[in-house]
Design an enzyme around this catalytic site. Structure first.
Site, PDB file in Angstrom:
ATOM      1  N   LYS A  19     -39.839   2.579  17.942  1.00  0.00           N
ATOM      2  CA  LYS A  19     -39.412   3.260  16.724  1.00  0.00           C
ATOM      3  C   LYS A  19     -38.194   4.147  16.956  1.00  0.00           C
ATOM      4  CE  LYS A  19     -42.644   7.217  16.872  1.00  0.00           C
ATOM      5  NZ  LYS A  19     -41.640   8.281  16.950  1.00  0.00           N
ATOM      6  N   ASP A  20     -37.853   4.418  18.219  1.00  0.00           N
ATOM      7  CA  ASP A  20     -36.664   5.209  18.530  1.00  0.00           C
ATOM      8  C   ASP A  20     -35.404   4.369  18.624  1.00  0.00           C
ATOM      9  OD1 ASP A  20     -38.143   7.542  18.691  1.00  0.00           O
ATOM     10  OD2 ASP A  20     -38.421   7.412  20.870  1.00  0.00           O
ATOM     11  N   LEU A  46     -38.322  12.409   8.618  1.00  0.00           N
ATOM     12  CA  LEU A  46     -38.091  12.401   7.171  1.00  0.00           C
ATOM     13  C   LEU A  46     -39.132  11.548   6.457  1.00  0.00           C
ATOM     14  CD1 LEU A  46     -34.209  12.148   6.802  1.00  0.00           C
ATOM     15  CD2 LEU A  46     -35.672  14.170   6.858  1.00  0.00           C
ATOM     16  N   ARG A  47     -39.591  10.483   7.110  1.00  0.00           N
ATOM     17  CA  ARG A  47     -40.648   9.653   6.516  1.00  0.00           C
ATOM     18  C   ARG A  47     -41.924  10.469   6.326  1.00  0.00           C
ATOM     19  NH1 ARG A  47     -45.061   7.543   8.837  1.00  0.00           N
ATOM     20  NH2 ARG A  47     -44.268   8.212  10.864  1.00  0.00           N
ATOM     21  N   ARG A  48     -42.366  11.149   7.377  1.00  0.00           N
ATOM     22  CA  ARG A  48     -43.594  11.950   7.259  1.00  0.00           C
ATOM     23  C   ARG A  48     -43.415  13.076   6.250  1.00  0.00           C
ATOM     24  NH1 ARG A  48     -44.199  11.854  13.642  1.00  0.00           N
ATOM     25  NH2 ARG A  48     -45.525  10.014  13.905  1.00  0.00           N
ATOM     26  N   ARG A  86     -39.611  19.812  16.171  1.00  0.00           N
ATOM     27  CA  ARG A  86     -39.283  18.822  17.188  1.00  0.00           C
ATOM     28  C   ARG A  86     -39.744  19.280  18.556  1.00  0.00           C
ATOM     29  NH1 ARG A  86     -33.864  17.024  18.161  1.00  0.00           N
ATOM     30  NH2 ARG A  86     -35.025  15.532  19.447  1.00  0.00           N
ATOM     31  N   GLY A  87     -39.619  18.364  19.519  1.00  0.00           N
ATOM     32  CA  GLY A  87     -40.030  18.662  20.882  1.00  0.00           C
ATOM     33  C   GLY A  87     -41.012  17.626  21.392  1.00  0.00           C
ATOM     34  N   VAL A  90     -44.554  16.013  22.680  1.00  0.00           N
ATOM     35  CA  VAL A  90     -45.906  16.091  22.093  1.00  0.00           C
ATOM     36  C   VAL A  90     -46.577  17.389  22.507  1.00  0.00           C
ATOM     37  CG1 VAL A  90     -48.217  15.083  22.175  1.00  0.00           C
ATOM     38  CG2 VAL A  90     -46.212  13.598  21.931  1.00  0.00           C
ATOM     39  N   ARG A  94     -45.125  20.464  20.723  1.00  0.00           N
ATOM     40  CA  ARG A  94     -45.535  20.593  19.324  1.00  0.00           C
ATOM     41  C   ARG A  94     -46.991  21.040  19.211  1.00  0.00           C
ATOM     42  NH1 ARG A  94     -42.954  15.218  16.605  1.00  0.00           N
ATOM     43  NH2 ARG A  94     -42.563  14.520  18.747  1.00  0.00           N
ATOM     44  N   CYS A 116     -32.667   7.550  11.113  1.00  0.00           N
ATOM     45  CA  CYS A 116     -33.454   8.776  10.974  1.00  0.00           C
ATOM     46  C   CYS A 116     -33.017   9.601   9.770  1.00  0.00           C
ATOM     47  CB  CYS A 116     -33.340   9.611  12.254  1.00  0.00           C
ATOM     48  SG  CYS A 116     -34.351   8.982  13.603  1.00  0.00           S
TER      49      CYS A 116
END
Length: 309
Positions: A85-86, A132-134, A151-152, A154, A157, A244
């Site tokens: 996805k990246d 932006l999707r979430r 961001r950051g 896992v 966060r 993105c």
């Protein structure tokens, strides 16, 4: 016969290292090779270094791949392991996606500090997310919720959540599973109502076009259902010029020789949306993705896309 170790490029986060290690383990098993035949090379990317702004503000998905791709092109790396996805839909000339590992669960995981689910959050609660999707999907279901950029890594966060900076966050369940921490999730989001990012949950391997030695190495670990599903999803993204900067969701499911794709585009506020469903043969995966993207673009009209910019 290969005598030097294959050099595997990766980012240095715990999740990226877990993905590179899984790739190495699968290659060792497939070819009966010892661990010393695979060297994991860790590179820092701009996406890792810039964490105070959203990807949309600082350049999009390519920020996680540029340094790795530069060393692929010079031959310093044999191949690179990424979260699919990246990956931008357009790769640098000379490079290609050559294999996908079997896909993990592609759902999003809600992690609540003050409530166990999105709908149980009190009015005016705060959710942290850089996607932006979430953000759009949250606002679609809970327009009263405040969403802030978050961001950051896992672990970073989760620490910010624990410190009380937000009431909840969302992460990919695949990443939590690979880090062996699925229990932090308090709700698993239904993909039909809260669809994932295209290619979410899939590990891809990027290599040089025409490097047959590497292609032969990777072929035994390439998972065909994942290849077909993600090829459809990435074609959908490409047809929409997805990055993105755009709230786009979608997932494909393989069933025997057939494939079914569901896609969704939203305005950033989540209040306007257009969805599409299409199915056909897995051998037509890329064509189906392009067709789905074209259908939803035509249904939305140009004004819808102008709202993204």
């Amino acid at each position: 016969m290969q005598t030097k170790p294959f050099r595997i490029g990766t980012r240095g986060s715990p999740l990226a290292l877990a993905q590179a290690s899984e790739t190495r383990a699968r290659l060792m098993a497939a070819h009966g090779l010892p661990e010393e035949m695979f060297e994991i090379v860790v590179l820092s990317t701009k996406g890792d270094r810039i964490t105070d702004r959203s990807l949309a503000e600082v350049g999009g998905k390519g920020l996680f791949t540029e340094e790795l791709e530069a060393q692929l092109l010079t031959g310093e790396l044999d191949f690179a392991v990424h979260s699919s996805k990246d990956m931008p839909t357009l790769l640098p000339p000379g490079l290609q996606l050559s294999a996908y590992l079997p896909r993990e669960d592609f759902r999003d995981a809600f992690i609540g500090r003050t409530a166990p689910s999105l709908m149980a959050l009190p009015d005016g609660a705060t959710i942290g997310s850089s996607s932006l999707r979430r953000q759009a999907l949250i606002r679609r279901r809970r327009p009263d919720i405040t969403v802030i950029t978050f961001r950051g890594l896992v672990e970073t966060r989760l620490r910010k959540l624990e410190e009380g900076q937000v009431d909840a966050t969302l992460l990919a369940l695949a990443g939590l599973n690979r880090l062996r921490m699925p229990d932090v999730a308090t709700e698993l989001m239904d993909p039909n109502d809260f669809p994932p990012a295209p290619a979410q949950g899939a590990i891809c391997i990027e290599s040089r076009i025409g490097d047959q030695r590497v292609l032969d190495l990777l072929d035994p670990i390439n998972d065909r259902p994942t290849w077909d599903a993600v090829s459809c999803e990435r074609a959908f993204l490409a047809a929409l010029d997805g990055s993105c900067r755009t709230p786009i969701a979608g997932f494909a499911i393989c069933d025997g020789e057939r494939l079914k794709f569901s896609g969704l585009i939203l305005t950033p506020d989540g209040q306007q949306e257009h969805s599409v469903e299409i199915e056909g043969l897995r051998t037509d995966a890329g064509t189906l993705g392009v067709k789905a993207g074209t259908m939803v673009r035509e249904a939305a009209g140009t004004g819808f896309f102008e709202s993204w910019t």
